[in-house]
Design an enzyme around this catalytic site. Structure first.
Site, PDB file in Angstrom:
ATOM      1  N   ASP A  25     -47.707 -36.557 -39.205  1.00 47.39           N
ATOM      2  CA  ASP A  25     -47.959 -36.240 -40.610  1.00 47.39           C
ATOM      3  C   ASP A  25     -46.742 -35.607 -41.282  1.00 47.39           C
ATOM      4  OD1 ASP A  25     -50.596 -37.168 -40.410  1.00 47.39           O
ATOM      5  OD2 ASP A  25     -51.301 -35.234 -39.675  1.00 47.39           O
ATOM      6  N   CYS A 114     -51.937 -18.546 -40.702  1.00 52.01           N
ATOM      7  CA  CYS A 114     -50.600 -19.130 -40.546  1.00 52.01           C
ATOM      8  C   CYS A 114     -50.112 -19.728 -41.861  1.00 52.01           C
ATOM      9  CB  CYS A 114     -50.619 -20.185 -39.447  1.00 52.01           C
ATOM     10  SG  CYS A 114     -49.005 -20.920 -39.097  1.00 52.01           S
ATOM     11  N   CYS A 211     -53.155 -23.272 -31.684  1.00 54.71           N
ATOM     12  CA  CYS A 211     -51.848 -23.690 -31.173  1.00 54.71           C
ATOM     13  C   CYS A 211     -51.297 -22.750 -30.115  1.00 54.71           C
ATOM     14  CB  CYS A 211     -50.853 -23.858 -32.317  1.00 54.71           C
ATOM     15  SG  CYS A 211     -50.351 -22.311 -33.118  1.00 54.71           S
TER      16      CYS A 211
END
Length: 370
Positions: A25, A114, A211
């Site tokens: 992406d 984030c 993550c």
């Protein structure tokens, strides 16, 4: 009103910093920014002090492999590429916040944090300081620009990939310097385009889960940081039903792994209803007790002017959850939301994002439910 993608309405050539995660992406987003005539520089954010060499399937991100994938994509696109070390800022603003929220009995969303603190605060501030006009990312969301230059954040046309929920923390100033080139496309379209552009990441799997917890063991991660602290599992009357090794290991609505010694009187399963860090107890009860039709949000973030008075809207409380008709009102800096239909299992610490059609009004952190 125009659907703002690329280039900007005034046709000006922009200096664009493309955040490149190493996935398909962000690579296609950077390529589109270049194709639109902008002056683009790619940057990969090193968010771990000790990054793993390889991703574990589709889990996690920000590995050395991801950095190399981002660099190769930048080479194919033909743009300069840098790696910026933001591991310390990420640890303080995202990881430490994540642990502290669980310790306080709340359930945070680190992706929102984030976006708020790293990609559109630390990264954007550094980009602007270096003379860049915008930060470009591969998020699936749209920016709509009005003739007067004001901007709105909208859902992606691909509702299956829509990421406007985790961008609901962005304010007007941040949206003024944001670029989301993929909001008008489906994921399938983006992968096909990546193949046409000879980007090696065209078939790379999407990253899932948190993550910084690449193995997916959130409970193990929290145990490492918070240790064990034995406490009671009780019912709504306070009767002890079992014990746990740490209240942080439980989430509102959880059914499995409750370690209850005996069944309920009605024989029906029980679910986590509340987590109290004060007395280190986990309260369980019937599923219908999870229904919530009112909530209070704190620390609101508005993607434009703050709403005035009582506003008809829809509310979304999970990144991949459905939206529910609601009315919202800002009272003494808090967002009070009344849902048209109950939502089951809302936890404190989650975000509620408010929408007017496809437009994101703003978001708040859920502090209380009823």
């Amino acid at each position: 009103m125009s659907d703002h993608m690329l280039p900007p309405a005034n046709g000006r050539r922009l200096r664009v910093l493309a955040a490149m995660s190493g996935g398909v992406d962000s690579a296609v987003a950077a390529a589109r920014a270049v194709e639109a005539g902008h002056d683009v520089v790619g940057v990969h954010l090193a968010l771990s002090a000790k990054p793993a060499t390889l991703r574990e399937g589709a889990r996690g991100c920000c590995t050395i492999e991801d950095s190399r994938d981002a660099r190769r994509a930048a080479d194919v696109i033909g743009i300069p590429f840098y790696v910026w070390d933001m591991a310390e800022r990420f640890r303080e603003d995202v990881m430490d916040d994540f642990v502290a929220e669980y310790k306080a009995g709340r359930t945070p969303n680190p992706c929102l944090r984030c976006n708020e603190k790293i990609k559109f605060a630390a990264l954007l501030d550094k980009a602007l300081g270096l003379g860049f006009d915008a930060v470009c990312t591969g998020h699936y969301a749209r920016i709509v620009e009005h003739p007067d230059g004001s901007r709105e954040l909208h859902r992606s046309v691909d509702m299956g990939k829509d990421q406007s929920y985790v961008l609901g923390v962005l304010d007007s100033d941040q949206l003024a310097h944001a670029m989301f080139p993929l909001g008008g496309d489906t994921k399938g379209d983006v992968r096909l385009e990546a193949e046409r552009r000879d980007l090696a990441v065209a078939k790379k799997p999407d990253s899932h889960d948190i993550c910084f917890i690449a193995d997916g063991d959130t409970q193990g991660f929290l145990a490492k940081h918070l240790g064990t602290e034995r406490g009671d599992i009780v019912d709504a009357s306070g009767t002890k039903l079992g014990e746990h090794d740490g209240a942080y290991a439980y989430t509102i609505g959880q059914r499995k792994g409750l370690r209850i010694g005996h069944p309920a009187a009605d024989g029906k399963p029980r679910y986590v209803l509340d987590i109290s860090p004060v007395n280190n107890t986990v309260t369980v009860g019937p599923v219908e007790a999870l229904d919530v039709d009112r909530l209070v949000g704190i620390r609101p973030r508005w993607c434009g002017p703050a709403p005035a008075g009582v506003v008809d809207c829809t509310a979304q409380v999970r990144a991949h959850g459905e939206e529910t008709a609601a009315v919202a009102e800002v009272v003494d800096g808090q967002v009070r939301v009344r849902l048209a239909e109950p939502i089951r299992g809302i936890a404190r610490g989650q975000a509620v994002v408010l929408y007017a059609g496809t437009r994101v009004i703003g978001s708040a952190t859920i502090d209380a439910t009823a």
